[in-house]
Design a protein around this motif. Structure first.
Motif, PDB file in Angstrom:
ATOM      1  N   GLU A 183      14.555  16.513  -2.477  1.00 36.26           N
ATOM      2  CA  GLU A 183      14.703  15.061  -2.959  1.00 36.26           C
ATOM      3  C   GLU A 183      13.562  14.155  -2.833  1.00 36.26           C
ATOM      4  OE1 GLU A 183      15.975  14.396   1.238  1.00 36.26           O
ATOM      5  OE2 GLU A 183      16.237  16.042  -0.336  1.00 36.26           O
ATOM      6  N   LYS A 184      12.591  14.702  -1.764  1.00 35.90           N
ATOM      7  CA  LYS A 184      11.513  13.928  -1.115  1.00 35.90           C
ATOM      8  C   LYS A 184      10.582  13.505  -2.328  1.00 35.90           C
ATOM      9  CE  LYS A 184      11.875  15.981   3.045  1.00 35.90           C
ATOM     10  NZ  LYS A 184      13.351  16.887   2.987  1.00 35.90           N
ATOM     11  N   ILE A 185      10.034  14.265  -3.259  1.00 33.30           N
ATOM     12  CA  ILE A 185       9.132  13.925  -4.222  1.00 33.30           C
ATOM     13  C   ILE A 185       9.906  13.241  -5.268  1.00 33.30           C
ATOM     14  CG2 ILE A 185       9.216  16.245  -5.365  1.00 33.30           C
ATOM     15  CD1 ILE A 185       6.315  15.896  -6.103  1.00 33.30           C
ATOM     16  N   MET A 186      11.053  13.538  -5.787  1.00 32.25           N
ATOM     17  CA  MET A 186      11.827  13.000  -6.648  1.00 32.25           C
ATOM     18  C   MET A 186      11.984  11.572  -6.374  1.00 32.25           C
ATOM     19  SD  MET A 186      11.824  14.725  -8.877  1.00 32.25           S
ATOM     20  CE  MET A 186      11.596  16.957  -9.203  1.00 32.25           C
ATOM     21  N   GLY A 187      12.125  11.280  -5.056  1.00 31.44           N
ATOM     22  CA  GLY A 187      12.367   9.719  -4.869  1.00 31.44           C
ATOM     23  C   GLY A 187      11.197   8.813  -5.083  1.00 31.44           C
ATOM     24  N   ALA A 188      10.086   9.405  -4.691  1.00 31.89           N
ATOM     25  CA  ALA A 188       8.967   8.786  -5.224  1.00 31.89           C
ATOM     26  C   ALA A 188       8.686   8.561  -6.692  1.00 31.89           C
ATOM     27  CB  ALA A 188       7.650   9.376  -4.453  1.00 31.89           C
ATOM     28  N   VAL A 189       8.760   9.707  -7.270  1.00 33.42           N
ATOM     29  CA  VAL A 189       8.460   9.708  -8.891  1.00 33.42           C
ATOM     30  C   VAL A 189       9.569   8.567  -9.408  1.00 33.42           C
ATOM     31  CG1 VAL A 189       8.998  10.775 -10.937  1.00 33.42           C
ATOM     32  CG2 VAL A 189       7.666  11.980  -8.889  1.00 33.42           C
ATOM     33  N   ILE A 214      -7.089   2.646   5.769  1.00 33.13           N
ATOM     34  CA  ILE A 214      -7.218   1.953   4.290  1.00 33.13           C
ATOM     35  C   ILE A 214      -6.279   0.643   4.305  1.00 33.13           C
ATOM     36  CG2 ILE A 214      -6.807   2.389   1.793  1.00 33.13           C
ATOM     37  CD1 ILE A 214      -6.938   5.346   2.145  1.00 33.13           C
ATOM     38  N   ASP A 215      -4.921   0.845   4.872  1.00 32.19           N
ATOM     39  CA  ASP A 215      -4.201  -0.380   4.687  1.00 32.19           C
ATOM     40  C   ASP A 215      -2.855   0.008   5.557  1.00 32.19           C
ATOM     41  OD1 ASP A 215      -3.163  -2.835   4.086  1.00 32.19           O
ATOM     42  OD2 ASP A 215      -3.863  -2.629   2.038  1.00 32.19           O
ATOM     43  N   GLU A 216      -2.045  -0.784   5.658  1.00 31.49           N
ATOM     44  CA  GLU A 216      -0.740  -0.767   6.417  1.00 31.49           C
ATOM     45  C   GLU A 216       0.303   0.188   5.672  1.00 31.49           C
ATOM     46  OE1 GLU A 216       2.991  -3.613   8.137  1.00 31.49           O
ATOM     47  OE2 GLU A 216       1.388  -4.453   7.080  1.00 31.49           O
ATOM     48  N   ILE A 217       0.540   0.946   6.681  1.00 32.93           N
ATOM     49  CA  ILE A 217       1.673   1.898   6.002  1.00 32.93           C
ATOM     50  C   ILE A 217       2.984   1.477   6.479  1.00 32.93           C
ATOM     51  CG2 ILE A 217       2.506   4.263   6.038  1.00 32.93           C
ATOM     52  CD1 ILE A 217      -0.543   5.161   6.233  1.00 32.93           C
ATOM     53  N   SER A 218       4.145   1.168   5.752  1.00 30.84           N
ATOM     54  CA  SER A 218       5.145   1.020   6.261  1.00 30.84           C
ATOM     55  C   SER A 218       6.275   2.278   6.294  1.00 30.84           C
ATOM     56  CB  SER A 218       6.088   0.142   5.278  1.00 30.84           C
ATOM     57  OG  SER A 218       7.218  -0.509   5.665  1.00 30.84           O
ATOM     58  N   CYS A 219       6.858   2.338   7.819  1.00 31.85           N
ATOM     59  CA  CYS A 219       7.570   3.446   8.112  1.00 31.85           C
ATOM     60  C   CYS A 219       9.132   2.973   8.234  1.00 31.85           C
ATOM     61  CB  CYS A 219       7.113   4.110   9.342  1.00 31.85           C
ATOM     62  SG  CYS A 219       5.581   4.888   9.326  1.00 31.85           S
ATOM     63  N   GLY A 220       9.824   3.409   7.245  1.00 30.11           N
ATOM     64  CA  GLY A 220      11.217   2.526   7.327  1.00 30.11           C
ATOM     65  C   GLY A 220      12.336   3.679   7.945  1.00 30.11           C
ATOM     66  N   PHE A 241       0.689  -1.055  -0.097  1.00 33.27           N
ATOM     67  CA  PHE A 241      -0.021   0.146   0.086  1.00 33.27           C
ATOM     68  C   PHE A 241       0.845   1.251  -0.014  1.00 33.27           C
ATOM     69  CE2 PHE A 241      -2.289   3.232   2.840  1.00 33.27           C
ATOM     70  CZ  PHE A 241      -3.169   3.695   1.801  1.00 33.27           C
ATOM     71  N   CYS A 242       1.682   1.673   1.314  1.00 26.45           N
ATOM     72  CA  CYS A 242       2.054   2.861   1.240  1.00 26.45           C
ATOM     73  C   CYS A 242       3.162   2.921   1.961  1.00 26.45           C
ATOM     74  CB  CYS A 242       0.961   3.832   1.831  1.00 26.45           C
ATOM     75  SG  CYS A 242       1.481   5.501   1.803  1.00 26.45           S
ATOM     76  N   SER A 243       4.323   3.786   1.747  1.00 33.49           N
ATOM     77  CA  SER A 243       5.361   3.886   2.824  1.00 33.49           C
ATOM     78  C   SER A 243       5.451   5.532   2.944  1.00 33.49           C
ATOM     79  CB  SER A 243       6.587   3.600   1.944  1.00 33.49           C
ATOM     80  OG  SER A 243       7.092   4.558   0.765  1.00 33.49           O
ATOM     81  N   LEU A 244       6.484   5.432   4.357  1.00 35.37           N
ATOM     82  CA  LEU A 244       6.726   6.948   4.767  1.00 35.37           C
ATOM     83  C   LEU A 244       8.321   6.824   5.333  1.00 35.37           C
ATOM     84  CD1 LEU A 244       6.411   9.755   5.912  1.00 35.37           C
ATOM     85  CD2 LEU A 244       5.375   8.645   7.864  1.00 35.37           C
ATOM     86  N   VAL A 245       9.257   7.317   4.743  1.00 29.16           N
ATOM     87  CA  VAL A 245      10.495   7.320   5.099  1.00 29.16           C
ATOM     88  C   VAL A 245      11.036   8.679   5.581  1.00 29.16           C
ATOM     89  CG1 VAL A 245      12.516   6.631   4.477  1.00 29.16           C
ATOM     90  CG2 VAL A 245      10.859   5.395   3.407  1.00 29.16           C
ATOM     91  N   SER A 246      11.143   9.031   6.807  1.00 36.12           N
ATOM     92  CA  SER A 246      11.591  10.038   7.156  1.00 36.12           C
ATOM     93  C   SER A 246      12.019  10.075   8.582  1.00 36.12           C
ATOM     94  CB  SER A 246      10.340  11.214   7.386  1.00 36.12           C
ATOM     95  OG  SER A 246      10.753  12.416   7.810  1.00 36.12           O
ATOM     96  N   GLY A 247      12.851  10.997   9.024  1.00 37.14           N
ATOM     97  CA  GLY A 247      13.551  11.045  10.386  1.00 37.14           C
ATOM     98  C   GLY A 247      12.885  12.081  11.289  1.00 37.14           C
ATOM     99  N   HIS A 248      11.870  12.665  10.915  1.00 37.94           N
ATOM    100  CA  HIS A 248      11.398  13.928  11.834  1.00 37.94           C
ATOM    101  C   HIS A 248      10.185  14.350  11.147  1.00 37.94           C
ATOM    102  CE1 HIS A 248      14.264  15.728   9.042  1.00 37.94           C
ATOM    103  NE2 HIS A 248      13.247  16.643   8.647  1.00 37.94           N
ATOM    104  N   ASP A 249       9.497  15.038  11.838  1.00 37.49           N
ATOM    105  CA  ASP A 249       8.041  15.771  11.305  1.00 37.49           C
ATOM    106  C   ASP A 249       7.913  17.134  11.885  1.00 37.49           C
ATOM    107  OD1 ASP A 249       5.626  15.726  10.216  1.00 37.49           O
ATOM    108  OD2 ASP A 249       4.569  14.828  11.869  1.00 37.49           O
ATOM    109  N   LYS A 259       2.687   1.301  -3.641  1.00 35.64           N
ATOM    110  CA  LYS A 259       1.818   2.007  -4.561  1.00 35.64           C
ATOM    111  C   LYS A 259       1.899   3.630  -4.454  1.00 35.64           C
ATOM    112  CE  LYS A 259      -1.734  -1.544  -4.734  1.00 35.64           C
ATOM    113  NZ  LYS A 259      -3.027  -2.104  -4.644  1.00 35.64           N
ATOM    114  N   PHE A 260       2.104   3.946  -2.995  1.00 34.46           N
ATOM    115  CA  PHE A 260       2.184   5.301  -2.615  1.00 34.46           C
ATOM    116  C   PHE A 260       3.301   5.528  -1.690  1.00 34.46           C
ATOM    117  CE2 PHE A 260      -2.047   3.928  -3.312  1.00 34.46           C
ATOM    118  CZ  PHE A 260      -2.626   4.925  -4.030  1.00 34.46           C
ATOM    119  N   ASN A 261       3.717   6.866  -1.902  1.00 33.99           N
ATOM    120  CA  ASN A 261       4.633   7.462  -0.759  1.00 33.99           C
ATOM    121  C   ASN A 261       4.352   8.742  -0.118  1.00 33.99           C
ATOM    122  OD1 ASN A 261       7.872   9.014  -1.048  1.00 33.99           O
ATOM    123  ND2 ASN A 261       7.443   7.379   0.502  1.00 33.99           N
ATOM    124  N   ILE A 262       4.340   8.699   1.142  1.00 39.46           N
ATOM    125  CA  ILE A 262       4.053  10.038   1.817  1.00 39.46           C
ATOM    126  C   ILE A 262       5.217  10.556   1.593  1.00 39.46           C
ATOM    127  CG2 ILE A 262       3.432  11.087   3.728  1.00 39.46           C
ATOM    128  CD1 ILE A 262       1.657   8.248   4.433  1.00 39.46           C
TER     129      ILE A 262
END
Length: 324
Positions: free
Chosen positions: A232-238, A184-190, A161-169, A216-219
């Motif tokens: 680089e964040k959006i370019m990683g997903a693209v 919706i579904d499980e989100i993997s936070c690496g 379903f979806c991923s989130l890769v970040s060290g902070h918010d 399928k998706f990346n936050i």
């Protein structure tokens, strides 16, 4: 007088300790990591820009004091920032550095802002992460863009379903998006933020692109919002083929390069019911997902846009080093 001598000695020691050897033709100050310096050094070498001990280029960034700009005697001085100088982030102040974008002490400045000046070139951070500095011809740049833009979908339909890769918010938005989509579904936070998976490190050796390819998706929202501020964040997903769930750059990132139709834009602090319903539908309906996935990720003239930036950077550096 003692205070002046002490200040000068401190400054000298700072430069002596932090900088590479003073005789090196290309040198870098106040950089974090090797990405930026490595990129520009390879770019200069690949373009055969004449740089030697009498034709030196010094690059300055924002992660340290302003001292080296005045004290280094390089023939050409270049300022670079991929950071948002219009605000302080993570307790780090960029006070004073915003003036470097158009400073008489510098020969060329590079940043994400849209400024008109002969001594400035818009050069956002994502380029250093996703464009090969050794790409010396328009064909190789076009091949790279075509590969990213029209990436084929896996036939086995095994994407998660979806991923989130970040060290902070820093602004709470990543948690907001995560909590809006987790039903919706499980989100993997690496990453270290909301970490619930060690796959990124243990399975993929911290290769973020390979990791994101599974989903399928990346936050991937930015840390802050400013016109043109694209990292680089959006370019990683693209690049990975994941559909970006994005916020930043006034929700108009790189309009000459990225196809907005292939991005889901989050509305910070507003109603995102339509976005949530769209993501749920794409996740549940294979046909709809494939239709969205098949949208070209880059604009038709993306390669030409990149090539022009490269040529302009080469021209400016070559002109400065030869004419100064």
């Amino acid at each position: 007088m003692y205070k002046i001598k002490s200040y000068l000695q401190t400054t000298y020691n700072y430069i002596k300790d932090k900088n590479v050897q003073s005789g090196k033709p290309v040198r870098f100050y106040n950089w974090i990591g090797e990405v930026g310096g490595y990129w520009f050094e390879r770019f200069i070498r690949s373009r055969n820009i004449p740089c030697h001990t009498n034709n030196t280029i010094a690059f300055f960034s924002v992660f340290g004091d302003l001292f080296p700009i005045s004290f280094d005697n390089a023939r050409v001085k270049v300022f670079y920032t991929g950071e948002n100088l219009h605000r302080n982030e993570f307790g780090f102040s960029y006070q004073g550095y915003s003036g470097c974008l158009q400073s008489h002490k510098l020969d060329l400045s590079l940043g994400f802002d849209y400024l008109k000046s002969e001594s400035y070139l818009r050069f956002p951070l994502w380029i250093l992460y996703f464009v090969d500095p050794m790409a010396t011809d328009s064909l190789s740049i076009k091949e790279m863009c075509d590969r990213i833009s029209n990436r084929l979908i896996d036939n086995d339909n095994s994407k998660r379903f979806c991923s989130l890769v970040s060290g902070h918010d820093p602004n709470g938005l990543r948690k907001e998006i995560y909590e809006s989509l987790i039903d919706i579904d499980e989100i993997s936070c690496g990453g270290s933020f909301l970490n619930n998976s060690s796959e990124l490190k243990d399975v993929f050796g911290n290769d973020k692109i390979r990791y994101l390819e599974q989903f399928k998706f990346n936050i991937c929202p930015e840390n802050s919002n400013a016109s043109g501020y694209v990292t680089e964040k959006i370019m990683g997903a693209v690049s990975s083929g994941a559909i970006p769930v994005y916020w930043g750059a006034d929700n108009n990132p790189e309009p000459e390069f990225l196809n907005k139709d292939a991005i889901i834009f989050w509305n910070k602090g507003e109603d995102n019911v339509k976005n949530i319903n769209l993501i749920r539908s794409l996740n549940q309906n294979a046909r709809l997902y494939r239709e969205f996935y098949s949208i070209p990720r880059l604009m038709p003239e993306a390669a030409e846009y990149l090539n022009e930036i490269f040529l302009e950077l080469e021209m400016k550096l070559r002109k400065l080093i030869l004419l100064k």
